[in-house]
Design a protein around this motif. Structure first.
Motif, PDB file in Angstrom:
ATOM      1  N   LYS A 249       3.166 -13.172  -4.069  1.00  0.00           N
ATOM      2  CA  LYS A 249       4.376 -12.743  -3.364  1.00  0.00           C
ATOM      3  C   LYS A 249       4.947 -11.460  -3.962  1.00  0.00           C
ATOM      4  CE  LYS A 249       5.712 -17.417  -1.950  1.00  0.00           C
ATOM      5  NZ  LYS A 249       6.750 -18.477  -2.017  1.00  0.00           N
ATOM      6  N   LYS A 250       4.540 -11.163  -5.186  1.00  0.00           N
ATOM      7  CA  LYS A 250       4.980  -9.943  -5.853  1.00  0.00           C
ATOM      8  C   LYS A 250       3.910  -8.851  -5.804  1.00  0.00           C
ATOM      9  CE  LYS A 250       9.139 -10.698  -7.599  1.00  0.00           C
ATOM     10  NZ  LYS A 250      10.268  -9.750  -7.352  1.00  0.00           N
ATOM     11  N   CYS A 251       2.878  -9.078  -5.001  1.00  0.00           N
ATOM     12  CA  CYS A 251       1.754  -8.148  -4.942  1.00  0.00           C
ATOM     13  C   CYS A 251       1.545  -7.607  -3.537  1.00  0.00           C
ATOM     14  CB  CYS A 251       0.464  -8.836  -5.422  1.00  0.00           C
ATOM     15  SG  CYS A 251       0.506  -9.420  -7.134  1.00  0.00           S
ATOM     16  N   VAL A 252       0.924  -6.453  -3.464  1.00  0.00           N
ATOM     17  CA  VAL A 252       0.540  -5.837  -2.194  1.00  0.00           C
ATOM     18  C   VAL A 252      -0.975  -5.704  -2.166  1.00  0.00           C
ATOM     19  CG1 VAL A 252       0.571  -3.719  -0.829  1.00  0.00           C
ATOM     20  CG2 VAL A 252       2.676  -4.558  -1.862  1.00  0.00           C
ATOM     21  N   ASP A 253      -1.575  -6.220  -1.100  1.00  0.00           N
ATOM     22  CA  ASP A 253      -2.996  -6.015  -0.862  1.00  0.00           C
ATOM     23  C   ASP A 253      -3.132  -4.750  -0.022  1.00  0.00           C
ATOM     24  OD1 ASP A 253      -5.619  -5.972  -0.009  1.00  0.00           O
ATOM     25  OD2 ASP A 253      -5.732  -8.123   0.391  1.00  0.00           O
ATOM     26  N   PRO A 254      -3.726  -3.679  -0.553  1.00  0.00           N
ATOM     27  CA  PRO A 254      -3.826  -2.424   0.200  1.00  0.00           C
ATOM     28  C   PRO A 254      -4.541  -2.555   1.545  1.00  0.00           C
ATOM     29  CG  PRO A 254      -4.300  -2.037  -2.112  1.00  0.00           C
ATOM     30  CD  PRO A 254      -4.238  -3.532  -1.933  1.00  0.00           C
ATOM     31  N   LEU A 255      -5.456  -3.513   1.659  1.00  0.00           N
ATOM     32  CA  LEU A 255      -6.130  -3.697   2.948  1.00  0.00           C
ATOM     33  C   LEU A 255      -5.150  -4.163   4.016  1.00  0.00           C
ATOM     34  CD1 LEU A 255      -9.638  -5.264   2.253  1.00  0.00           C
ATOM     35  CD2 LEU A 255      -8.979  -2.865   2.435  1.00  0.00           C
ATOM     36  N   ASP A 256      -4.137  -4.930   3.621  1.00  0.00           N
ATOM     37  CA  ASP A 256      -3.097  -5.338   4.567  1.00  0.00           C
ATOM     38  C   ASP A 256      -2.321  -4.119   5.054  1.00  0.00           C
ATOM     39  OD1 ASP A 256      -3.594  -8.109   4.571  1.00  0.00           O
ATOM     40  OD2 ASP A 256      -2.435  -8.384   2.735  1.00  0.00           O
ATOM     41  N   SER A 257      -1.958  -3.249   4.117  1.00  0.00           N
ATOM     42  CA  SER A 257      -1.225  -2.031   4.491  1.00  0.00           C
ATOM     43  C   SER A 257      -2.059  -1.149   5.410  1.00  0.00           C
ATOM     44  CB  SER A 257      -0.836  -1.243   3.231  1.00  0.00           C
ATOM     45  OG  SER A 257       0.076  -1.958   2.438  1.00  0.00           O
ATOM     46  N   LEU A 258      -3.332  -1.010   5.091  1.00  0.00           N
ATOM     47  CA  LEU A 258      -4.217  -0.190   5.917  1.00  0.00           C
ATOM     48  C   LEU A 258      -4.352  -0.776   7.317  1.00  0.00           C
ATOM     49  CD1 LEU A 258      -6.100   2.270   6.014  1.00  0.00           C
ATOM     50  CD2 LEU A 258      -7.955   0.776   5.227  1.00  0.00           C
ATOM     51  N   ALA A 259      -4.469  -2.092   7.400  1.00  0.00           N
ATOM     52  CA  ALA A 259      -4.587  -2.746   8.714  1.00  0.00           C
ATOM     53  C   ALA A 259      -3.317  -2.549   9.533  1.00  0.00           C
ATOM     54  CB  ALA A 259      -4.880  -4.231   8.527  1.00  0.00           C
ATOM     55  N   ARG A 260      -2.147  -2.733   8.908  1.00  0.00           N
ATOM     56  CA  ARG A 260      -0.884  -2.553   9.645  1.00  0.00           C
ATOM     57  C   ARG A 260      -0.721  -1.109  10.126  1.00  0.00           C
ATOM     58  NH1 ARG A 260       1.093  -6.408   5.626  1.00  0.00           N
ATOM     59  NH2 ARG A 260       1.530  -4.677   4.208  1.00  0.00           N
ATOM     60  N   SER A 261      -1.066  -0.163   9.267  1.00  0.00           N
ATOM     61  CA  SER A 261      -0.946   1.245   9.643  1.00  0.00           C
ATOM     62  C   SER A 261      -1.902   1.589  10.772  1.00  0.00           C
ATOM     63  CB  SER A 261      -1.232   2.130   8.421  1.00  0.00           C
ATOM     64  OG  SER A 261      -0.281   1.927   7.404  1.00  0.00           O
ATOM     65  N   THR A 262      -3.088   1.025  10.736  1.00  0.00           N
ATOM     66  CA  THR A 262      -4.081   1.281  11.786  1.00  0.00           C
ATOM     67  C   THR A 262      -3.597   0.750  13.126  1.00  0.00           C
ATOM     68  OG1 THR A 262      -5.873   1.123  10.147  1.00  0.00           O
ATOM     69  CG2 THR A 262      -6.479   0.938  12.471  1.00  0.00           C
ATOM     70  N   VAL A 263      -3.049  -0.451  13.122  1.00  0.00           N
ATOM     71  CA  VAL A 263      -2.554  -1.052  14.360  1.00  0.00           C
ATOM     72  C   VAL A 263      -1.379  -0.238  14.909  1.00  0.00           C
ATOM     73  CG1 VAL A 263      -1.385  -3.068  15.331  1.00  0.00           C
ATOM     74  CG2 VAL A 263      -3.367  -3.378  13.848  1.00  0.00           C
ATOM     75  N   LYS A 264      -0.493   0.179  14.032  1.00  0.00           N
ATOM     76  CA  LYS A 264       0.653   0.969  14.491  1.00  0.00           C
ATOM     77  C   LYS A 264       0.196   2.292  15.099  1.00  0.00           C
ATOM     78  CE  LYS A 264       5.217   2.597  13.152  1.00  0.00           C
ATOM     79  NZ  LYS A 264       6.255   2.638  12.095  1.00  0.00           N
ATOM     80  N   LEU A 265      -0.794   2.896  14.491  1.00  0.00           N
ATOM     81  CA  LEU A 265      -1.333   4.150  15.013  1.00  0.00           C
ATOM     82  C   LEU A 265      -1.987   3.928  16.375  1.00  0.00           C
ATOM     83  CD1 LEU A 265      -1.722   7.124  14.351  1.00  0.00           C
ATOM     84  CD2 LEU A 265      -3.830   6.515  13.166  1.00  0.00           C
ATOM     85  N   ALA A 266      -2.702   2.813  16.504  1.00  0.00           N
ATOM     86  CA  ALA A 266      -3.355   2.485  17.782  1.00  0.00           C
ATOM     87  C   ALA A 266      -2.320   2.236  18.872  1.00  0.00           C
ATOM     88  CB  ALA A 266      -4.239   1.256  17.603  1.00  0.00           C
ATOM     89  N   GLN A 267      -1.229   1.576  18.525  1.00  0.00           N
ATOM     90  CA  GLN A 267      -0.161   1.344  19.498  1.00  0.00           C
ATOM     91  C   GLN A 267       0.435   2.660  19.971  1.00  0.00           C
ATOM     92  OE1 GLN A 267       2.284  -1.221  17.062  1.00  0.00           O
ATOM     93  NE2 GLN A 267       1.643  -3.048  18.173  1.00  0.00           N
ATOM     94  N   SER A 268       0.603   3.597  19.046  1.00  0.00           N
ATOM     95  CA  SER A 268       1.138   4.905  19.405  1.00  0.00           C
ATOM     96  C   SER A 268       0.168   5.652  20.318  1.00  0.00           C
ATOM     97  CB  SER A 268       1.390   5.716  18.124  1.00  0.00           C
ATOM     98  OG  SER A 268       1.948   6.967  18.426  1.00  0.00           O
ATOM     99  N   ALA A 269      -1.140   5.495  20.061  1.00  0.00           N
ATOM    100  CA  ALA A 269      -2.143   6.155  20.899  1.00  0.00           C
ATOM    101  C   ALA A 269      -2.109   5.620  22.327  1.00  0.00           C
ATOM    102  CB  ALA A 269      -3.535   5.965  20.291  1.00  0.00           C
ATOM    103  N   ILE A 270      -1.913   4.309  22.458  1.00  0.00           N
ATOM    104  CA  ILE A 270      -1.823   3.701  23.789  1.00  0.00           C
ATOM    105  C   ILE A 270      -0.627   4.273  24.550  1.00  0.00           C
ATOM    106  CG2 ILE A 270      -1.229   1.566  24.992  1.00  0.00           C
ATOM    107  CD1 ILE A 270      -4.084   1.627  24.348  1.00  0.00           C
ATOM    108  N   LYS A 271       0.510   4.373  23.889  1.00  0.00           N
ATOM    109  CA  LYS A 271       1.710   4.914  24.531  1.00  0.00           C
ATOM    110  C   LYS A 271       1.488   6.353  24.972  1.00  0.00           C
ATOM    111  CE  LYS A 271       4.924   1.943  21.984  1.00  0.00           C
ATOM    112  NZ  LYS A 271       6.008   1.907  20.964  1.00  0.00           N
ATOM    113  N   CYS A 272       0.840   7.140  24.102  1.00  0.00           N
ATOM    114  CA  CYS A 272       0.575   8.533  24.458  1.00  0.00           C
ATOM    115  C   CYS A 272      -0.408   8.625  25.618  1.00  0.00           C
ATOM    116  CB  CYS A 272       0.027   9.286  23.247  1.00  0.00           C
ATOM    117  SG  CYS A 272       1.310   9.758  22.075  1.00  0.00           S
ATOM    118  N   SER A 273      -1.368   7.705  25.648  1.00  0.00           N
ATOM    119  CA  SER A 273      -2.328   7.681  26.752  1.00  0.00           C
ATOM    120  C   SER A 273      -1.616   7.407  28.075  1.00  0.00           C
ATOM    121  CB  SER A 273      -3.393   6.607  26.492  1.00  0.00           C
ATOM    122  OG  SER A 273      -4.270   6.488  27.586  1.00  0.00           O
TER     123      SER A 273
END
Length: 288
Positions: A249-273
């Motif tokens: 609970k006091k740790c960050v898994d970087p793969l989680d951060s990368l996955a969240r950032s990727t999804v957010k970027l993909a959502q933005s791409a859909i909106k722009c499309s």
């Protein structure tokens, strides 16, 4: 910890200030002519040194996409994975191989590219140079999330401290975090020699309990130094502890951060499309 990423991207070389989404190029099928897939949210993945880590990231990407209601079946992605990477020791050859994979993913229609591997990020600058689509950096994804979380120092008057538990010097995390104003705390020599390294050695001997106990000690040592969060900045240590361990609970898994950032970027791409399609329709209506 529930933190929201703010990915940095650009459609030529990545912009440091916005997503760099070009309405005409993000969704036009003409710009994707000859591509393997045509989805405007297609993710390109350069597989890491460990296939297990790559598969772990894909699971996180799918789960995060489902949680964000991006798609019940997850995001579309193209994976380029090659075990030959583990046999190459020359930096120049490694960069060339990674660049060829990046170009392959671009030509396949990827609208963003990720490398879910800490070791491969050693060559991120060389590999990402000249990329025509955003290429997310794992360290930037983590640093951006922590900045958006608006954490407060544990000790009044002290800087906000982030622990980085790595098997090397902390590498790119130290640079990315310091640029965002964080104080970076690394394990001291004693913790490395008597905690982290022996923990990894225990894993290689299949002594899971011993490895977990040693890693817990290393984490506690960092927490005693008043760090808010500890980044598990090594693919070797991310999965040593069980998922329900309270210390995570006091740790960050970087793969989680990368996955969240990727999804957010993909959502933005859909909106722009979608906006691009409306724009094209308006232009066609005006012409006719």
């Amino acid at each position: 910890m529930n933190i929201t990423p703010v990915p940095e991207r650009g459609n030529k070389p990545a912009s440091k200030h916005n997503f760099g989404l070009n309405l005409a190029s993000m969704s036009s099928k003409n710009s994707m002519k000859g591509s393997l897939l045509y989805q405007p949210n297609l993710v390109g993945i350069i597989g890491g040194m460990s296939p297990n880590v790559t598969l772990d990231f894909i699971k996180k990407l799918i789960n995060t996409s489902n949680e964000c209601k991006q798609d019940e079946n997850g995001l579309p992605f193209v994976l380029c994975s090659d075990p030959i990477m583990n046999k190459v020791n020359d930096d120049t050859q490694i960069v060339e191989i990674l660049r060829r994979k990046r170009v392959f993913l671009e030509r396949s229609g990827a609208r963003c590219i990720v490398m879910p591997c800490h070791l491969l990020h050693s060559w991120y600058e060389e590999v990402s140079k000249g990329c025509s689509v955003p290429m997310l950096h794992m360290g930037e994804c983590v640093a951006n999330e922590l900045k958006e979380a608006k954490l407060k120092p544990l000790e009044a008057g002290s800087p906000l401290r982030i622990g980085v538990l790595a098997t090397d010097s902390g590498g790119f995390y130290q640079d990315k975090l310091q640029k965002e104003g964080f104080e970076v705390i690394l394990p001291d020599k004693a913790t490395m020699e008597h905690g982290i390294i022996p923990s990894l050695e225990a894993i290689s001997r299949k002594d899971i309990e011993g490895a977990q106990n040693l890693l817990r000690i290393a984490l506690q040592v960092l927490l005693v130094r008043a760090v808010n969060i500890i980044i598990l900045a090594s693919d070797d240590v991310r999965t040593i502890l069980p998922h329900d361990d309270p210390l995570l609970k006091k740790c960050v898994d970087p793969l989680d951060s990368l996955a969240r950032s990727t999804v957010k970027l993909a959502q933005s791409a859909i909106k722009c499309s979608q906006l691009s399609h409306l724009y094209v329709e308006d232009i066609e209506n005006l012409v006719h």
